[in-house]
Design an enzyme around this catalytic site. Structure first.
Site, PDB file in Angstrom:
ATOM      1  N   GLN A  97      24.290 -17.297  37.649  1.00  0.00           N
ATOM      2  CA  GLN A  97      25.033 -18.057  38.672  1.00  0.00           C
ATOM      3  C   GLN A  97      25.432 -19.459  38.209  1.00  0.00           C
ATOM      4  OE1 GLN A  97      23.296 -18.547  42.804  1.00  0.00           O
ATOM      5  NE2 GLN A  97      24.768 -16.906  43.111  1.00  0.00           N
ATOM      6  N   GLU A 121      16.822 -14.284  36.863  1.00  0.00           N
ATOM      7  CA  GLU A 121      17.718 -14.250  35.695  1.00  0.00           C
ATOM      8  C   GLU A 121      17.139 -13.395  34.579  1.00  0.00           C
ATOM      9  OE1 GLU A 121      17.040 -16.970  37.467  1.00  0.00           O
ATOM     10  OE2 GLU A 121      19.029 -17.206  38.325  1.00  0.00           O
ATOM     11  N   HIS A 161      23.841 -27.828  39.160  1.00  0.00           N
ATOM     12  CA  HIS A 161      25.131 -27.167  39.368  1.00  0.00           C
ATOM     13  C   HIS A 161      26.193 -27.730  38.429  1.00  0.00           C
ATOM     14  CE1 HIS A 161      22.987 -26.716  43.290  1.00  0.00           C
ATOM     15  NE2 HIS A 161      23.156 -25.483  42.872  1.00  0.00           N
TER      16      HIS A 161
END
Ligand SMILES: Cc1ncc(C[n+]2csc(CCOP(=O)(O)OP(=O)(O)O)c2C)c(N)n1
Ligand SMILES: [Mg+2]
Length: 757
Positions: free
Chosen positions: A497, A475, A546
């Site tokens: 992401q 990242e 997530h």
């Protein structure tokens, strides 16, 4: 050459700056070596040296300017006329790097770059390194680099992008700039600098160990390994120490000499006659091969880490004296005298004239205006020209391109039935890439696969690999690349992401991208729109990372714009505005895509299709700060929310109506930073009761900002409940819903309000 040992050993005082200064003078006075015949301008300065006399004289002048700026700062700091004492003493040899590169080679510099800067100033006529530096030291509003916001090495005309304090944070964007220089040609973008430019990036030996530095070296090697160009010159100024921690002897050479696809060069930065050819080899190699190049430049550190570092308190005097004896200015003095270019008197006169010039400039800078108003301080932080942004966001003159991209007039998304969020973000991305040929979209898995949620599907096929590509898995590098492209005038859309992994690389936005306009007084800008799959409530793909819902880490980044659409049509109009903010005002933007809503089609019950919307044709855009209001007239209850909270609030409103007979207005904030306090206050004013529904965590979340805006508007007496996530990580599977607010809690909060007297 005469030995420096006898004079250095005599000095055992506390003020090492004075001693270093005196060392130079005494060294010249006592010098007694052989003298060559005075060289002509283009003769080698010493037999066999690649440096000629003119070059040496200019480099020596640059070294002296740098040194006397340091000495001046030590003296005037105590008089409060200078506000920075991290110096360049011992590193003045970096002037060679400036001499051997061009002023159009973008430079991201170590804080010990006084020599480099003084030398680079020669590249353009009519510029004065002494006065410009003095204004920066004095934090004057007239400082041409930062407008008095920081002591930085920076210059717009000289392509020195200002760096502040964080070590190593500039390496990823230097790498990104190098890649951008090469990629411009492949996408038909005109660079603001010559096509064969290289990016220069300097840093210290201790800094070379930092994760952010290592990731840039790795990314550069990764690129070169694939035979892709990355013309970045990493200059490691090795003085053997970082504040008080010594770098193990030989470590830098050992660590970098044999890295694959990072070409190592050594240069003696303590000796201009010797080091010049060595630096030249590295620069030539980088420019001609377009390969990442590591220049290990030997330096030393004279006068401590900063003015506040009294080395004598923690190092032996013998060691200090030995370091001072390695002062590169003593070596330059020896070259000046031995070559016959300077007599002792001429050299001492130059030294004194430079001292006088630096002090005079500093005294003058001290009389120049300072930043005295908060408005002035903040002016370059978050430029916003609403009319221009609106016009740009609504600009719709690219219909031909759109028709080609979507495959025909009848295929245009606005001519299709209403669709859900993921599809409409995808269409909006196609649209903005058609609109802006300088836009690049990149990240992990975004190309052939189309992203883990297929939101970028088809972009690679349509816009090809030079504009849509997968990066390596890092990242920090993704955001470094984004800054590099932006520096070269492109409009990058990096993808992170998952929001959780933004935190991994947060400093690239917090410390670097978002700070550039501020610290360069809006002379440099690195516009970008960072997309991130975000927030909780995913069914099927669980766990904290997530489903991360921390917006806090974004909200307090000065100047950053954060938008979070909850439905497809808003996603399209918001993206247009974010791109326009970047394009027109240079803004750094974050675009949070609620993962759990990507595929949501229904609102109240399965199959109702009520969370699908018609695609807004170009020409329509969402103004920055404007929320969306559902049931505008309703005032029994107002629910402030965003993201997943919006459909939740709408569903809850139905139940609340049934249970309590209340009419509920739902306010989707849409813009989470800056929060639109006036809009919130206006909506709160006509509310009989308020619920703040914030899916993020309780502490420091968006909800706190909303409540603050309500209270500060004098509406604190309106009955209010907050429904908010817990201060915890999100667990896997069904347990996640214990952490996150749900419809039942919203309804319960309404009942609680009803029960209040
Ligand atoms: C990320 C980060 N951590 C810590 C610091 C504090 N700090 C400033 S300079 C420095 C040492 C740097 O040493 P080196 O890279 O060798 O450069 P030098 O000062 O020796 O030229 C440290 C630890 C910082 N500025 N940034
Ligand atoms: Mg060091």
């Amino acid at each position: 050459m005469s030995s420096t040992q006898p004079i250095a050993a005599r000095h055992k005082g506390f003020n090492r700056a004075e001693i270093v200064d005196q060392n130079f003078v005494e060294f010249v006075q006592q010098w007694h070596g052989d003298v060559h015949a005075k060289p002509r301008e283009h003769d080698p300065i010493l037999p066999g040296s690649a440096l000629d006399a003119q070059g040496f004289r200019e480099l020596l002048e640059s070294q002296l300017i740098s040194r006397h700026l340091d000495l001046m700062a030590r003296v005037l700091r105590v008089q409060n006329k200078v506000f920075y004492t991290i110096g360049s003493s011992g590193h003045e040899g970096n002037a060679m790097v400036a001499r051997l590169t061009r002023h159009t080679d973008p430079a991201f510099l170590h804080y010990r770059s006084g020599g480099f800067m003084a030398e680079r100033f020669r590249k353009l006529p009519g510029m004065d390194p002494v006065m410009d530096s003095a204004l920066s030291f004095a934090a004057s509003k007239e400082d041409p680099a930062s407008g008095g916001r920081h002591k930085v090495w920076g210059s717009k005309p000289l392509w020195v992008l200002p760096q502040t304090s964080t070590i190593a944070s500039h390496l990823p964007k230097a790498f990104g700039t190098a890649v951008a220089i090469e990629q411009a040609r492949r996408i038909g973008h005109t660079l603001p600098i010559p096509n064969d430019s290289i990016a220069i990036c300097s840093f210290g030996d201790a800094s070379s160990n930092h994760a952010t530095a290592q990731t840039a070296f790795n990314a550069a090697s990764w690129t070169a390994y694939q035979k892709l160009p990355a013309p970045v010159l990493f200059v490691c100024e090795d003085n053997g120490i970082g504040i008080s921690v010594k770098t193990p002897s030989g470590w830098v050479a050992n660590n970098f000499q044999h890295r694959p696809d990072l070409d190592y060069f050594f240069a003696d930065g303590l000796d201009l006659a010797e080091g010049y050819a060595q630096v030249q080899r590295a620069v030539d190699h980088c420019r001609s091969t377009r390969r990442p190049t590591f220049l290990h430049l030997k330096t030393t550190r004279i006068m401590g880490h900063a003015g506040t570092d009294f080395e004598i308190e923690w190092r032996s005097i013998e060691e200090l004296v030995a370091v001072e004896a390695s002062d590169p200015l003593l070596r330059s003095a020896a070259i000046a005298l031995e070559s016959g270019l300077f007599t002792k008197d001429a050299l001492l006169a130059l030294n004194e004239a430079t001292r006088k010039r630096c002090f005079a400039a500093a005294e003058e800078a001290d009389r120049r205006p300072k930043l005295e108003r908060l408005d002035d301080v903040m002016a370059p932080l978050a430029p916003y020209t609403p009319a221009k942004v609106k016009a740009e966001a609504e600009r719709a003159d690219y219909n031909d391109k759109r028709i080609a991209v979507f495959g025909g007039e009848d295929k245009l998304p606005e001519k299709q039935p209403p669709r859900h969020l993921a599809i409409q973000i995808n269409q909006a991305l196609h649209d903005v890439m058609a609109k802006y040929p300088e836009t690049l979209l990149f990240g992990e898995d975004v190309a052939q696969k189309g992203g883990v949620y297929t939101v970028t599907k088809g972009l690679f096929k349509t816009f090809k690999g030079n504009r849509v590509f997968n990066t390596l898995l890092d990242e920090t590098v993704i955001l470094g690349l984004a800054q590099g492209y932006a520096n070269m005038g492109m409009l990058p859309i990096p993808e992170i992401q998952y929001l959780a992994y933004f935190h991994n690389a947060c400093d690239q936005i917090r410390g670097e991208a978002a700070s550039l306009q501020f610290f360069s007084n809006n002379q440099y800008r690195n516009p970008l729109v960072m997309r991130m799959a975000s927030l909780g409530y995913q069914r099927g793909f669980g766990g904290h990372f997530h489903n991360d819902n921390s917006i806090t880490a974004l909200r307090d980044i000065p100047g950053l714009v954060v938008g979070c659409p909850s439905r497809g049509d808003d996603a399209a109009t918001m993206l247009r505005t974010l791109m326009a903010l970047a394009k027109v005002d240079g803004r750094v933007c974050a675009y949070l895509e609620p993962i759990a809503l990507y595929m949501a089609k229904d609102l109240y019950e399965a199959g109702d299709g009520q969370w699908q919307f018609a695609y807004p044709a170009p020409g329509e855009a969402m103004p920055l700060g404007e929320g969306r209001v559902y049931e505008a007239g309703a005032d029994d209850l107002v629910i402030f929310t965003f993201g997943n909270g919006v459909p939740m609030a709408l569903r809850s409103a139905r139940t609340i109506q049934k249970d309590l007979g209340w009419k509920t207005r739902v306010v989707d904030l849409r813009w989470l930073a800056p929060l639109n306090d006036a809009f919130i206050a206006a909506q709160a004013k006509s509310a009989k009761r308020i619920i703040v529904l914030d899916e993020g965590r309780k502490s420091a979340g968006v909800g706190e900002g909303v409540i603050t805006a309500i209270v500060e508007a004098g509406l604190g007496s309106t009955p209010l409940e907050r429904v908010v996530g817990a201060d915890t990580y999100t667990p896997l599977a069904g347990a996640a819903f214990l952490v996150l607010p749900g419809d039942a809690e919203v309804v319960a909060a309404a009942h609680k309000l009803a029960a209040r007297k």
